[in-house]
Design an enzyme around this catalytic site. Structure first.
Site, mmCIF file in Angstrom:
data_model
loop_
_atom_site.group_PDB
_atom_site.id
_atom_site.type_symbol
_atom_site.label_atom_id
_atom_site.label_comp_id
_atom_site.label_asym_id
_atom_site.label_seq_id
_atom_site.Cartn_x
_atom_site.Cartn_y
_atom_site.Cartn_z
ATOM 1 N N ILE A 62 0.838 -1.202 0.000
ATOM 2 C CA ILE A 62 0.000 0.000 0.000
ATOM 3 C C ILE A 62 0.870 1.248 0.000
ATOM 4 O O ILE A 62 0.630 2.183 -0.779
ATOM 5 C CB ILE A 62 -0.949 -0.003 1.223
ATOM 6 C CG1 ILE A 62 -1.963 -1.147 1.059
ATOM 7 C CG2 ILE A 62 -1.658 1.341 1.376
ATOM 8 C CD1 ILE A 62 -2.935 -1.292 2.219
ATOM 9 N N LEU A 119 3.943 1.787 -1.075
ATOM 10 C CA LEU A 119 4.639 2.078 -2.334
ATOM 11 C C LEU A 119 3.654 2.437 -3.444
ATOM 12 O O LEU A 119 3.921 3.313 -4.272
ATOM 13 C CB LEU A 119 5.506 0.890 -2.757
ATOM 14 C CG LEU A 119 6.645 0.530 -1.799
ATOM 15 C CD1 LEU A 119 7.564 -0.508 -2.414
ATOM 16 C CD2 LEU A 119 7.461 1.750 -1.387
ATOM 17 N N HIS A 164 7.319 -12.131 -31.240
ATOM 18 C CA HIS A 164 8.276 -11.040 -31.359
ATOM 19 C C HIS A 164 7.611 -9.857 -32.078
ATOM 20 O O HIS A 164 6.944 -10.070 -33.079
ATOM 21 C CB HIS A 164 9.484 -11.488 -32.177
ATOM 22 C CG HIS A 164 10.487 -10.392 -32.396
ATOM 23 N ND1 HIS A 164 11.293 -9.934 -31.386
ATOM 24 C CD2 HIS A 164 10.785 -9.653 -33.494
ATOM 25 C CE1 HIS A 164 12.063 -8.957 -31.847
ATOM 26 N NE2 HIS A 164 11.772 -8.770 -33.129
HETATM 27 P P1 NAI Z 1 2.497 -4.785 4.202
HETATM 28 O O1 NAI Z 1 2.491 -5.885 5.184
HETATM 29 O O2 NAI Z 1 2.586 -5.063 2.749
HETATM 30 O O3 NAI Z 1 3.693 -3.764 4.536
HETATM 31 C C1 NAI Z 1 3.780 -3.106 5.766
HETATM 32 C C2 NAI Z 1 5.155 -2.491 5.896
HETATM 33 O O4 NAI Z 1 5.143 -1.648 7.015
HETATM 34 C C3 NAI Z 1 6.249 -3.518 6.104
HETATM 35 O O5 NAI Z 1 7.325 -3.239 5.232
HETATM 36 C C4 NAI Z 1 6.632 -3.335 7.562
HETATM 37 O O6 NAI Z 1 7.972 -3.626 7.815
HETATM 38 C C5 NAI Z 1 6.351 -1.859 7.746
HETATM 39 N N1 NAI Z 1 6.072 -1.425 9.120
HETATM 40 C C6 NAI Z 1 5.327 -2.059 10.057
HETATM 41 N N2 NAI Z 1 5.251 -1.324 11.185
HETATM 42 C C7 NAI Z 1 5.958 -0.186 10.959
HETATM 43 C C8 NAI Z 1 6.248 0.974 11.735
HETATM 44 N N3 NAI Z 1 5.755 1.122 12.976
HETATM 45 N N4 NAI Z 1 7.026 1.930 11.179
HETATM 46 C C9 NAI Z 1 7.516 1.797 9.907
HETATM 47 N N5 NAI Z 1 7.280 0.719 9.147
HETATM 48 C C10 NAI Z 1 6.500 -0.258 9.652
HETATM 49 O O7 NAI Z 1 1.179 -3.951 4.566
HETATM 50 P P2 NAI Z 1 0.320 -2.917 3.725
HETATM 51 O O8 NAI Z 1 1.133 -2.236 2.678
HETATM 52 O O9 NAI Z 1 -0.365 -2.095 4.746
HETATM 53 O O10 NAI Z 1 -0.711 -3.836 3.002
HETATM 54 C C11 NAI Z 1 -1.655 -4.566 3.784
HETATM 55 C C12 NAI Z 1 -2.059 -5.836 3.100
HETATM 56 O O11 NAI Z 1 -2.758 -5.543 1.928
HETATM 57 C C13 NAI Z 1 -0.858 -6.653 2.729
HETATM 58 O O12 NAI Z 1 -0.996 -7.894 3.341
HETATM 59 C C14 NAI Z 1 -0.897 -6.789 1.259
HETATM 60 O O13 NAI Z 1 -0.740 -8.139 0.899
HETATM 61 C C15 NAI Z 1 -2.287 -6.312 0.859
HETATM 62 N N6 NAI Z 1 -2.182 -5.482 -0.334
HETATM 63 C C16 NAI Z 1 -1.777 -6.044 -1.495
HETATM 64 C C17 NAI Z 1 -1.646 -5.285 -2.626
HETATM 65 C C18 NAI Z 1 -1.187 -5.919 -3.888
HETATM 66 O O14 NAI Z 1 -1.263 -7.144 -3.995
HETATM 67 N N7 NAI Z 1 -0.688 -5.173 -4.840
HETATM 68 C C19 NAI Z 1 -1.936 -3.850 -2.632
HETATM 69 C C20 NAI Z 1 -2.320 -3.365 -1.355
HETATM 70 C C21 NAI Z 1 -2.444 -4.162 -0.268
#
Ligand code: NAI
Length: 472
Positions: free
Chosen positions: A192, A194, A451
């Site tokens: 989310i 990125l 191609h």
């Molecule tokens: P995420 O689990 O992908 O990433 C969370 C990031 O936050 C990690 O890198 C972690 O190390 C960092 N983090 C955790 N606590 C922190 C703190 N206190 N300070 C700084 N960094 C910290 O979670 P995200 O991006 O919120 O996504 C949630 C879910 O939604 C994920 O499980 C993902 O699979 C899903 N999702 C998938 C997408 C896709 O497939 N393209 C798009 C959006 C969400």
């Protein structure tokens, strides 16, 4: 109070729940889906995957017009942003797709019951479900021998940086900012962070991503993650890695985020903070404890191979159960759940679950990373091909990135495929198919790839596993 009996009641109409309901109805079951939102599709369609991709596509076009058109010999005035129109288009895409699910429910005779459901005990062999409407009054009861919990997940909050829906927000609000932030601080460099960081950066915001780990996208191949960060930095995003947010101060609609790294504290001023540090299962109010449904140590619902909880007849899928919180995982589990209920031997191929970050370039992965193979002591050989040497990528002026294929050193069987590049999200499908059917890198290398296409980079990476690539 109306009371009706079904074969299956699905609670939650997200990608897991709605797909399970349709498949079960196709297999002849009488199905109801209880959903508290006014539209179907859950977080994914209403405030997640779909609106974020609509904004990623729009903002990418804007950035292309601004930064790349002139290279193609297209001369325009600097493009102007009409944010209200961009957001309205996103809402329209969401509306069309959520209406599409309502159409599919009608077509498959799936009943859509509006309200919030709670497990309410048993009556003979049947589970009872209470439905509460807008006034929080129980206005309906349903019964079924099988219940599927598919209520998904919600954003995790950092206690010292609480959401306020305005300055400190989750992805939901970050999909609808009414103006481009001057400075957006993103906490968490996951999917989310990125993706939405990219959207607002492309539209002109200064974006600072604060991540507590040394790399973004944990579980992504190290080379892909490093190259993606380099690319996003070139696009203007700032990364503070191995950095912790230690609190938040708010003043006049602005925020100051104190961050700490290696003993040094810095205060970042900004106008919006997006907290994207993961999601947690949405189980409040479902009556799980009273029903005897158990959670594991990480707070997910434990299930067996039929997705059945410890309580016979109560099942769960998607973000509620262990595994990555991905829409396509939930969808596949929905199908397999319904088919197994029908007596079929379907299974989810968890080893070949792709993960995609829809930045530009996109990052897509399936199978093991090089780091995992090393850690597990599995002998492997790697093939790599850069888009710089791919004809179609040159034509598109999208030469960033590469395809990397990891194959077993002795059998040649594909163990992982990792792509950074234009349309990596579509290209990864070839790796998923090949790996699901036990394919080798040679199998991929032997097949036609039209191609000129970006897919030729996949073939060349497969050839490179045995150092036979033609164009490198
Ligand atoms: P995420 O689990 O992908 O990433 C969370 C990031 O936050 C990690 O890198 C972690 O190390 C960092 N983090 C955790 N606590 C922190 C703190 N206190 N300070 C700084 N960094 C910290 O979670 P995200 O991006 O919120 O996504 C949630 C879910 O939604 C994920 O499980 C993902 O699979 C899903 N999702 C998938 C997408 C896709 O497939 N393209 C798009 C959006 C969400």
């Amino acid at each position: 109070m109306s009371e009706e009996t079904f074969d299956l009641i699905v609670i939650g109409a997200g990608p897991g729940g709605y797909v399970a309901a349709i498949r079960a109805a196709q297999l002849g079951m009488k199905v109801a889906v209880v959903e508290k939102r006014d539209s179907l599709g859950g977080v994914c369609l209403n405030e997640g995957c779909i609106p974020s991709k609509a904004l990623l596509d729009s903002s990418e076009l804007f950035a292309l017009a601004r930064d790349k058109f002139s290279g193609h010999g297209i001369v325009i005035d600097p493009p102007q942003l009409d944010l209200a129109k961009m957001l309205a288009r996103k809402d329209d895409v969401v509306k069309k797709l959520t209406d599409g699910i309502a159409f599919l429910f009608k077509k498959n005779k799936v009943a859509w019951v509006k309200g919030a459901a709670r497990l309410a005990g048993k009556e003979g062999e049947k589970h009872r479900i209470e439905i509460r409407g807008a006034g929080n009054e129980v206005n309906q009861e349903l019964k079924a021998s099988k219940i599927l919990l598919a209520t998904g997940s919600a954003a995790v909050e950092i206690p010292s940086v609480p959401f306020d829906g305005e300055t400190v927000v989750s992805a939901r609000e970050a999909l609808s900012f009414d103006r481009v932030p001057e400075h957006l601080v993103v906490i968490g460099a996951g999917y989310i962070g990125l993706e939405l960081g990219s959207v607002w950066s492309r539209l002109g915001a200064q974006v600072t991503v604060v991540e507590m780990l040394a790399k973004p996208l944990p579980n992504t191949d190290g080379q892909v993650a490093d190259a993606l960060v380099r690319s996003l930095k070139k696009q203007g995003m700032k990364f503070l890695l191995e950095t912790k947010v230690t609190g938040l101060e708010k003043k006049d609609g602005k925020a100051v985020v104190p961050v700490e790294s290696g003993g040094t504290t810095e205060r970042i001023e900004c106008d919006r903070v997006l907290v994207a540090v993961g999601r947690k299962p949405l189980i409040d109010g479902l009556g799980l404890e009273e029903a005897g449904v158990k959670l594991d140590q990480s707070g997910r619902i434990s299930v067996n191979e039929n997705f059945e909880t410890g309580v016979p007849g109560i099942h769960a899928i998607g973000d509620l159960i262990p595994g990555p919180m991905l829409a396509h995982k939930a969808m596949e589990e929905g199908v397999v759940f319904a088919e197994r209920l029908h007596g079929e031997g379907s299974a989810v191929e968890y080893d070949f679950l792709p993960g995609i970050c829809y930045t530009w370039p996109e990052a897509a992965s399936v199978g093991k990373t090089e780091e995992q193979l090393k850690g597990e002591g599995i002998p492997y050989k790697a093939g790599k091909f850069t888009f710089m040497a791919n004809g179609r990528a040159k034509c598109m002026d999208e030469t960033e990135g590469f395809v990397k294929i990891l194959a077993h050193a002795e059998t040649g069987r594909m163990l992982g495929m990792h792509i950074l590049g234009a349309r990596a999200s579509d290209l990864i499908a070839e790796g998923v198919t090949a790996m699901t059917y036990g394919g080798t890198a040679q199998d991929v290398a032997m097949t036609f790839h039209a191609h000129p296409t970006l897919a030729e980079a996949v073939k060349e990476a497969a050839l490179d596993v045995d150092k036979r690539a033609i164009h490198s």
